[in-house]
Design a protein around this motif. Structure first.
Motif, PDB file in Angstrom:
ATOM      1  N   ALA A   1       0.825  -1.215   0.000  1.00  0.00           N
ATOM      2  CA  ALA A   1       0.000   0.000   0.000  1.00  0.00           C
ATOM      3  C   ALA A   1       0.856   1.262   0.000  1.00  0.00           C
ATOM      4  O   ALA A   1       0.548   2.221  -0.713  1.00  0.00           O
ATOM      5  N   ASP A   2       1.947   1.262   0.768  1.00  0.00           N
ATOM      6  CA  ASP A   2       2.828   2.431   0.792  1.00  0.00           C
ATOM      7  C   ASP A   2       3.470   2.674  -0.572  1.00  0.00           C
ATOM      8  O   ASP A   2       3.618   3.817  -1.004  1.00  0.00           O
ATOM      9  N   ASP A   3       3.840   1.598  -1.240  1.00  0.00           N
ATOM     10  CA  ASP A   3       4.418   1.714  -2.584  1.00  0.00           C
ATOM     11  C   ASP A   3       3.394   2.292  -3.560  1.00  0.00           C
ATOM     12  O   ASP A   3       3.726   3.116  -4.414  1.00  0.00           O
ATOM     13  N   GLN A   4       2.148   1.843  -3.419  1.00  0.00           N
ATOM     14  CA  GLN A   4       1.099   2.353  -4.297  1.00  0.00           C
ATOM     15  C   GLN A   4       0.871   3.848  -4.078  1.00  0.00           C
ATOM     16  O   GLN A   4       0.725   4.599  -5.036  1.00  0.00           O
ATOM     17  N   LEU A   5       0.861   4.281  -2.813  1.00  0.00           N
ATOM     18  CA  LEU A   5       0.680   5.709  -2.522  1.00  0.00           C
ATOM     19  C   LEU A   5       1.826   6.527  -3.082  1.00  0.00           C
ATOM     20  O   LEU A   5       1.616   7.608  -3.649  1.00  0.00           O
ATOM     21  N   GLY A   6       3.037   6.036  -2.932  1.00  0.00           N
ATOM     22  CA  GLY A   6       4.191   6.731  -3.483  1.00  0.00           C
ATOM     23  C   GLY A   6       4.122   6.823  -4.994  1.00  0.00           C
ATOM     24  O   GLY A   6       4.473   7.846  -5.579  1.00  0.00           O
ATOM     25  N   LEU A   7       3.672   5.753  -5.622  1.00  0.00           N
ATOM     26  CA  LEU A   7       3.532   5.739  -7.069  1.00  0.00           C
ATOM     27  C   LEU A   7       2.477   6.741  -7.533  1.00  0.00           C
ATOM     28  O   LEU A   7       2.676   7.455  -8.521  1.00  0.00           O
ATOM     29  N   VAL A   8       1.355   6.825  -6.824  1.00  0.00           N
ATOM     30  CA  VAL A   8       0.312   7.796  -7.154  1.00  0.00           C
ATOM     31  C   VAL A   8       0.865   9.212  -7.047  1.00  0.00           C
ATOM     32  O   VAL A   8       0.657  10.051  -7.938  1.00  0.00           O
ATOM     33  N   ASP A   9       1.578   9.500  -5.960  1.00  0.00           N
ATOM     34  CA  ASP A   9       2.162  10.831  -5.792  1.00  0.00           C
ATOM     35  C   ASP A   9       3.134  11.158  -6.920  1.00  0.00           C
ATOM     36  O   ASP A   9       3.097  12.246  -7.496  1.00  0.00           O
ATOM     37  N   GLY A  10       3.998  10.218  -7.230  1.00  0.00           N
ATOM     38  CA  GLY A  10       4.983  10.442  -8.286  1.00  0.00           C
ATOM     39  C   GLY A  10       4.344  10.642  -9.648  1.00  0.00           C
ATOM     40  O   GLY A  10       4.724  11.550 -10.392  1.00  0.00           O
ATOM     41  N   LEU A  11       3.364   9.807  -9.977  1.00  0.00           N
ATOM     42  CA  LEU A  11       2.703   9.923 -11.280  1.00  0.00           C
ATOM     43  C   LEU A  11       1.900  11.213 -11.402  1.00  0.00           C
ATOM     44  O   LEU A  11       1.906  11.852 -12.448  1.00  0.00           O
ATOM     45  N   SER A  12       1.216  11.617 -10.337  1.00  0.00           N
ATOM     46  CA  SER A  12       0.443  12.857 -10.412  1.00  0.00           C
ATOM     47  C   SER A  12       1.373  14.064 -10.525  1.00  0.00           C
ATOM     48  O   SER A  12       1.068  15.028 -11.219  1.00  0.00           O
ATOM     49  N   THR A  13       2.532  13.998  -9.878  1.00  0.00           N
ATOM     50  CA  THR A  13       3.513  15.081 -10.011  1.00  0.00           C
ATOM     51  C   THR A  13       4.065  15.136 -11.428  1.00  0.00           C
ATOM     52  O   THR A  13       4.166  16.219 -12.025  1.00  0.00           O
ATOM     53  N   LEU A  14       4.407  13.977 -11.981  1.00  0.00           N
ATOM     54  CA  LEU A  14       4.888  13.931 -13.366  1.00  0.00           C
ATOM     55  C   LEU A  14       3.843  14.428 -14.352  1.00  0.00           C
ATOM     56  O   LEU A  14       4.161  15.150 -15.304  1.00  0.00           O
ATOM     57  N   ALA A  15       2.598  14.047 -14.129  1.00  0.00           N
ATOM     58  CA  ALA A  15       1.527  14.480 -15.026  1.00  0.00           C
ATOM     59  C   ALA A  15       1.341  15.994 -14.959  1.00  0.00           C
ATOM     60  O   ALA A  15       1.130  16.651 -15.982  1.00  0.00           O
ATOM     61  N   GLY A  16       1.430  16.557 -13.755  1.00  0.00           N
ATOM     62  CA  GLY A  16       1.324  18.006 -13.621  1.00  0.00           C
ATOM     63  C   GLY A  16       2.456  18.716 -14.333  1.00  0.00           C
ATOM     64  O   GLY A  16       2.245  19.730 -15.019  1.00  0.00           O
ATOM     65  N   ALA A  17       3.671  18.187 -14.196  1.00  0.00           N
ATOM     66  CA  ALA A  17       4.823  18.778 -14.886  1.00  0.00           C
ATOM     67  C   ALA A  17       4.663  18.658 -16.399  1.00  0.00           C
ATOM     68  O   ALA A  17       4.939  19.610 -17.140  1.00  0.00           O
TER      69      ALA A  17
END
Length: 68
Positions: A34-50
Protein backbone atom coordinates in the motif's frame (compact mmCIF):
# COMPACT_ATOMS: atom_id res chain seq x y z
CA UNK A 1 -18.40 20.50 -7.57
CA UNK A 2 -17.96 23.57 -9.73
CA UNK A 3 -14.22 23.65 -10.33
CA UNK A 4 -12.75 21.86 -13.31
CA UNK A 5 -9.34 20.32 -13.92
CA UNK A 6 -7.72 18.09 -16.47
CA UNK A 7 -8.02 14.34 -15.96
CA UNK A 8 -4.27 13.96 -15.48
CA UNK A 9 -4.35 16.36 -12.50
CA UNK A 10 -6.72 14.06 -10.62
CA UNK A 11 -5.20 11.95 -7.85
CA UNK A 12 -8.29 9.75 -8.05
CA UNK A 13 -7.61 8.92 -11.70
CA UNK A 14 -3.96 8.14 -10.93
CA UNK A 15 -5.01 6.07 -7.94
CA UNK A 16 -7.28 4.02 -10.20
CA UNK A 17 -4.50 3.56 -12.75
CA UNK A 18 -2.08 2.43 -10.04
CA UNK A 19 -4.68 0.02 -8.65
CA UNK A 20 -5.12 -1.52 -12.10
CA UNK A 21 -1.36 -1.72 -12.62
CA UNK A 22 -0.92 -3.27 -9.17
CA UNK A 23 -3.49 -5.94 -10.04
CA UNK A 24 -1.78 -6.72 -13.33
CA UNK A 25 1.61 -6.81 -11.57
CA UNK A 26 0.18 -9.21 -8.98
CA UNK A 27 -0.99 -11.53 -11.75
CA UNK A 28 2.56 -11.42 -13.14
CA UNK A 29 3.98 -12.38 -9.75
CA UNK A 30 4.94 -8.95 -8.38
CA UNK A 31 3.54 -7.42 -5.21
CA UNK A 32 3.05 -3.70 -4.51
CA UNK A 33 2.47 -2.77 -0.87
CA UNK A 34 0.00 0.00 0.00
CA UNK A 35 2.83 2.43 0.79
CA UNK A 36 4.42 1.71 -2.58
CA UNK A 37 1.10 2.35 -4.30
CA UNK A 38 0.68 5.71 -2.52
CA UNK A 39 4.19 6.73 -3.48
CA UNK A 40 3.53 5.74 -7.07
CA UNK A 41 0.31 7.80 -7.15
CA UNK A 42 2.16 10.83 -5.79
CA UNK A 43 4.98 10.44 -8.29
CA UNK A 44 2.70 9.92 -11.28
CA UNK A 45 0.44 12.86 -10.41
CA UNK A 46 3.51 15.08 -10.01
CA UNK A 47 4.89 13.93 -13.37
CA UNK A 48 1.53 14.48 -15.03
CA UNK A 49 1.32 18.01 -13.62
CA UNK A 50 4.82 18.78 -14.89
CA UNK A 51 3.98 17.33 -18.30
CA UNK A 52 0.85 19.49 -18.45
CA UNK A 53 2.90 22.59 -17.65
CA UNK A 54 5.48 21.76 -20.29
CA UNK A 55 2.75 21.13 -22.84
CA UNK A 56 1.10 24.47 -22.00
CA UNK A 57 4.39 26.33 -22.44
CA UNK A 58 5.14 24.51 -25.68
CA UNK A 59 1.67 25.37 -26.98
CA UNK A 60 2.21 29.04 -26.15
CA UNK A 61 5.60 29.11 -27.87
CA UNK A 62 4.21 27.41 -30.99
CA UNK A 63 1.04 29.52 -31.09
CA UNK A 64 0.45 31.61 -34.20
CA UNK A 65 -1.62 34.32 -32.53
CA UNK A 66 -0.48 36.68 -29.84
CA UNK A 67 -2.30 37.17 -26.60
CA UNK A 68 -4.17 40.44 -26.00
Amino acid sequence: MTEEKNWYASRTVWGGIVAILASVAHLAGYTLEADDQLGLVDGLSTLAGAAGGILALYGRVRARHRLV
